[in-house]
Design a protein around this motif. Structure first.
Motif, PDB file in Angstrom:
ATOM      1  N   LEU A 103     -71.447 -30.728  60.777  1.00 24.66           N
ATOM      2  CA  LEU A 103     -71.000 -31.889  60.943  1.00 24.66           C
ATOM      3  C   LEU A 103     -69.295 -31.780  60.588  1.00 24.66           C
ATOM      4  CD1 LEU A 103     -73.767 -34.108  61.836  1.00 24.66           C
ATOM      5  CD2 LEU A 103     -73.019 -32.777  63.591  1.00 24.66           C
ATOM      6  N   GLY A 104     -68.869 -31.467  59.684  1.00 21.04           N
ATOM      7  CA  GLY A 104     -67.922 -31.635  59.127  1.00 21.04           C
ATOM      8  C   GLY A 104     -66.987 -32.733  57.882  1.00 21.04           C
ATOM      9  N   ARG A 105     -68.748 -33.474  57.764  1.00 22.07           N
ATOM     10  CA  ARG A 105     -68.976 -34.731  56.946  1.00 22.07           C
ATOM     11  C   ARG A 105     -68.815 -34.087  55.412  1.00 22.07           C
ATOM     12  NH1 ARG A 105     -74.192 -38.404  57.993  1.00 22.07           N
ATOM     13  NH2 ARG A 105     -72.964 -39.281  56.205  1.00 22.07           N
ATOM     14  N   SER A 106     -67.917 -34.929  54.645  1.00 20.53           N
ATOM     15  CA  SER A 106     -68.224 -34.403  52.912  1.00 20.53           C
ATOM     16  C   SER A 106     -69.621 -35.140  52.787  1.00 20.53           C
ATOM     17  CB  SER A 106     -67.382 -35.415  52.306  1.00 20.53           C
ATOM     18  OG  SER A 106     -65.836 -35.217  52.482  1.00 20.53           O
ATOM     19  N   SER A 107     -69.772 -33.781  51.634  1.00 21.93           N
ATOM     20  CA  SER A 107     -71.446 -33.983  50.829  1.00 21.93           C
ATOM     21  C   SER A 107     -71.205 -35.067  50.010  1.00 21.93           C
ATOM     22  CB  SER A 107     -71.356 -32.775  50.433  1.00 21.93           C
ATOM     23  OG  SER A 107     -70.602 -32.194  48.865  1.00 21.93           O
ATOM     24  N   LEU A 108     -71.973 -34.774  49.119  1.00 20.43           N
ATOM     25  CA  LEU A 108     -72.261 -36.285  48.686  1.00 20.43           C
ATOM     26  C   LEU A 108     -71.722 -36.003  46.912  1.00 20.43           C
ATOM     27  CD1 LEU A 108     -76.138 -36.526  47.931  1.00 20.43           C
ATOM     28  CD2 LEU A 108     -75.013 -38.485  48.571  1.00 20.43           C
ATOM     29  N   THR A 109     -70.582 -36.992  46.884  1.00 23.77           N
ATOM     30  CA  THR A 109     -69.796 -36.219  45.818  1.00 23.77           C
ATOM     31  C   THR A 109     -70.196 -36.037  44.060  1.00 23.77           C
ATOM     32  OG1 THR A 109     -69.800 -38.827  44.770  1.00 23.77           O
ATOM     33  CG2 THR A 109     -68.173 -38.313  47.071  1.00 23.77           C
ATOM     34  N   PRO A 110     -69.612 -35.131  43.929  1.00 22.38           N
ATOM     35  CA  PRO A 110     -70.021 -35.010  42.126  1.00 22.38           C
ATOM     36  C   PRO A 110     -70.440 -36.463  41.009  1.00 22.38           C
ATOM     37  CG  PRO A 110     -68.247 -33.555  43.167  1.00 22.38           C
ATOM     38  CD  PRO A 110     -68.006 -34.942  43.659  1.00 22.38           C
ATOM     39  N   LEU A 111     -69.745 -37.705  41.893  1.00 17.14           N
ATOM     40  CA  LEU A 111     -69.784 -38.984  40.988  1.00 17.14           C
ATOM     41  C   LEU A 111     -71.688 -39.313  42.070  1.00 17.14           C
ATOM     42  CD1 LEU A 111     -66.660 -40.967  40.600  1.00 17.14           C
ATOM     43  CD2 LEU A 111     -67.928 -40.434  38.905  1.00 17.14           C
ATOM     44  N   GLN A 112     -71.315 -39.259  42.686  1.00 17.94           N
ATOM     45  CA  GLN A 112     -72.764 -39.787  43.188  1.00 17.94           C
ATOM     46  C   GLN A 112     -74.035 -38.698  42.891  1.00 17.94           C
ATOM     47  OE1 GLN A 112     -71.561 -39.310  47.227  1.00 17.94           O
ATOM     48  NE2 GLN A 112     -72.826 -41.303  47.709  1.00 17.94           N
ATOM     49  N   LYS A 113     -73.717 -37.699  42.575  1.00 19.78           N
ATOM     50  CA  LYS A 113     -74.754 -37.029  42.268  1.00 19.78           C
ATOM     51  C   LYS A 113     -75.268 -36.851  40.258  1.00 19.78           C
ATOM     52  CE  LYS A 113     -74.042 -33.256  45.365  1.00 19.78           C
ATOM     53  NZ  LYS A 113     -73.539 -31.636  45.896  1.00 19.78           N
ATOM     54  N   CYS A 114     -74.013 -36.934  40.207  1.00 18.92           N
ATOM     55  CA  CYS A 114     -74.575 -37.217  38.539  1.00 18.92           C
ATOM     56  C   CYS A 114     -74.670 -38.385  38.305  1.00 18.92           C
ATOM     57  CB  CYS A 114     -73.285 -37.133  37.541  1.00 18.92           C
ATOM     58  SG  CYS A 114     -72.725 -35.654  37.441  1.00 18.92           S
ATOM     59  N   THR A 115     -74.144 -39.534  38.807  1.00 18.26           N
ATOM     60  CA  THR A 115     -74.949 -40.757  38.669  1.00 18.26           C
ATOM     61  C   THR A 115     -76.576 -40.793  39.249  1.00 18.26           C
ATOM     62  OG1 THR A 115     -72.672 -42.010  39.390  1.00 18.26           O
ATOM     63  CG2 THR A 115     -74.863 -42.736  39.394  1.00 18.26           C
ATOM     64  N   ALA A 116     -76.234 -39.829  39.873  1.00 14.13           N
ATOM     65  CA  ALA A 116     -78.288 -40.253  40.283  1.00 14.13           C
ATOM     66  C   ALA A 116     -78.842 -39.670  38.678  1.00 14.13           C
ATOM     67  CB  ALA A 116     -78.633 -39.575  41.143  1.00 14.13           C
ATOM     68  N   ALA A 117     -78.529 -38.886  38.473  1.00 13.76           N
ATOM     69  CA  ALA A 117     -79.446 -37.506  37.372  1.00 13.76           C
ATOM     70  C   ALA A 117     -79.403 -38.473  35.964  1.00 13.76           C
ATOM     71  CB  ALA A 117     -78.848 -36.404  37.723  1.00 13.76           C
ATOM     72  N   ILE A 118     -77.898 -39.742  36.127  1.00 15.72           N
ATOM     73  CA  ILE A 118     -78.249 -39.742  34.509  1.00 15.72           C
ATOM     74  C   ILE A 118     -79.137 -41.348  34.962  1.00 15.72           C
ATOM     75  CG2 ILE A 118     -76.962 -41.486  33.598  1.00 15.72           C
ATOM     76  CD1 ILE A 118     -76.035 -38.702  32.516  1.00 15.72           C
ATOM     77  N   ARG A 119     -78.900 -41.854  35.910  1.00 15.16           N
ATOM     78  CA  ARG A 119     -79.768 -43.410  36.324  1.00 15.16           C
ATOM     79  C   ARG A 119     -81.193 -42.792  35.999  1.00 15.16           C
ATOM     80  NH1 ARG A 119     -77.267 -47.680  38.844  1.00 15.16           N
ATOM     81  NH2 ARG A 119     -74.968 -47.788  37.693  1.00 15.16           N
ATOM     82  N   GLN A 120     -81.443 -41.664  35.773  1.00 17.28           N
ATOM     83  CA  GLN A 120     -82.846 -41.207  36.063  1.00 17.28           C
ATOM     84  C   GLN A 120     -83.117 -41.360  34.773  1.00 17.28           C
ATOM     85  OE1 GLN A 120     -84.485 -38.409  39.469  1.00 17.28           O
ATOM     86  NE2 GLN A 120     -82.225 -38.197  39.835  1.00 17.28           N
ATOM     87  N   LEU A 121     -82.308 -40.233  34.776  1.00 18.41           N
ATOM     88  CA  LEU A 121     -82.351 -40.206  32.814  1.00 18.41           C
ATOM     89  C   LEU A 121     -82.121 -41.671  31.744  1.00 18.41           C
ATOM     90  CD1 LEU A 121     -79.878 -37.022  32.485  1.00 18.41           C
ATOM     91  CD2 LEU A 121     -83.159 -37.172  32.470  1.00 18.41           C
ATOM     92  N   ALA A 122     -81.668 -42.304  31.987  1.00 20.15           N
ATOM     93  CA  ALA A 122     -81.286 -43.287  31.212  1.00 20.15           C
ATOM     94  C   ALA A 122     -82.083 -44.025  32.010  1.00 20.15           C
ATOM     95  CB  ALA A 122     -79.957 -44.460  32.188  1.00 20.15           C
ATOM     96  N   TYR A 123     -82.933 -44.298  32.702  1.00 18.83           N
ATOM     97  CA  TYR A 123     -83.853 -45.311  33.392  1.00 18.83           C
ATOM     98  C   TYR A 123     -85.361 -44.915  32.709  1.00 18.83           C
ATOM     99  CZ  TYR A 123     -80.190 -48.841  33.575  1.00 18.83           C
ATOM    100  OH  TYR A 123     -79.122 -49.594  34.179  1.00 18.83           O
ATOM    101  N   GLY A 124     -85.802 -43.683  32.703  1.00 21.19           N
ATOM    102  CA  GLY A 124     -86.634 -43.564  32.997  1.00 21.19           C
ATOM    103  C   GLY A 124     -87.586 -43.275  34.367  1.00 21.19           C
ATOM    104  N   SER A 125     -86.912 -43.271  35.668  1.00 16.82           N
ATOM    105  CA  SER A 125     -87.224 -43.979  36.529  1.00 16.82           C
ATOM    106  C   SER A 125     -87.735 -42.387  37.782  1.00 16.82           C
ATOM    107  CB  SER A 125     -85.985 -44.935  37.664  1.00 16.82           C
ATOM    108  OG  SER A 125     -84.837 -44.574  37.878  1.00 16.82           O
TER     109      SER A 125
END
Length: 192
Positions: A103-125
């Motif tokens: 649809l021409g919308r931007s995908s998730l940004t690299p900040l969002q993707k990396c934040t999601a990964a780091i939060r899972q690693l940092a909190y074990g969530s």
């Protein structure tokens, strides 16, 4: 040379036997229950652009909502290191590049993707725990984590995921001594 018509013959007994077996199998198939319909995936409009804007305002703009010490506590690293990782991943790992959807919308940004990964690693969530803040689905969070760890190993493995050199050990001992923990190498819990 014999023609193929020479070998063509009709055997009504064989045809009748075949028809009988076929009819029996067909009747058995009629009693097999129909496969259940696959459940359609529920689409949730997560407003990923809004998620990026909130993340940016909270931590990355010139005057962020949360100060440096909270960034470090929540991401388990300083902001400069995190941005260096995001930059390397977004330029060198295909998964983290910003793209557009159909649809021409931007995908998730690299900040969002990396934040999601780091939060899972940092909190074990769990993977679905980052949905409300970062605005991405559970399976996307799992993909982020997988690609993040693979990217980190690929990009930084040779330099950082190795045994410490004598220079590294000396630097770590000095840093530990400055912080009141002399001789603290190899002790994860700092109790030995």
């Amino acid at each position: 040379m014999a023609s193929s018509s020479h070998y063509h013959y009709h055997n009504n007994d064989e045809e009748d036997a075949f028809d009988s077996v076929f009819d029996d199998l067909y009747e058995e198939l009629e009693f097999i229950p129909e496969p259940k319909e696959r459940k359609k995936r529920i689409y949730i409009e997560r407003n990923r652009e809004e998620g990026h804007k909130k993340l940016w305002n909270d931590y990355f703009k010139d005057t962020p909502t949360y100060p440096h010490n909270l960034f470090r506590r929540r991401f388990r690293m300083n902001k400069r290191l995190f941005l260096r990782i995001v930059h390397r991943l977004s330029t060198e790992v295909e998964y983290f590049r910003l793209t557009e959807d159909a649809l021409g919308r931007s995908s998730l940004t690299p900040l969002q993707k990396c934040t999601a990964a780091i939060r899972q690693l940092a909190y074990g969530s769990a993977s679905d725990a980052v949905d409300e803040y970062v605005r991405l689905a559970e399976t996307t969070a799992q993909h982020c984590l997988h690609n993040f760890t693979a990217g980190i190993i690929d990009l930084f493995g040779d330099q950082y995921l190795r045994r410490p050199t004598p220079e590294d050990l000396q630097r770590l001992l000095l840093k530990g001594e400055e912080r009141g923990f002399p001789g603290m190498i190899g002790s994860i819990d700092c109790m030995h």
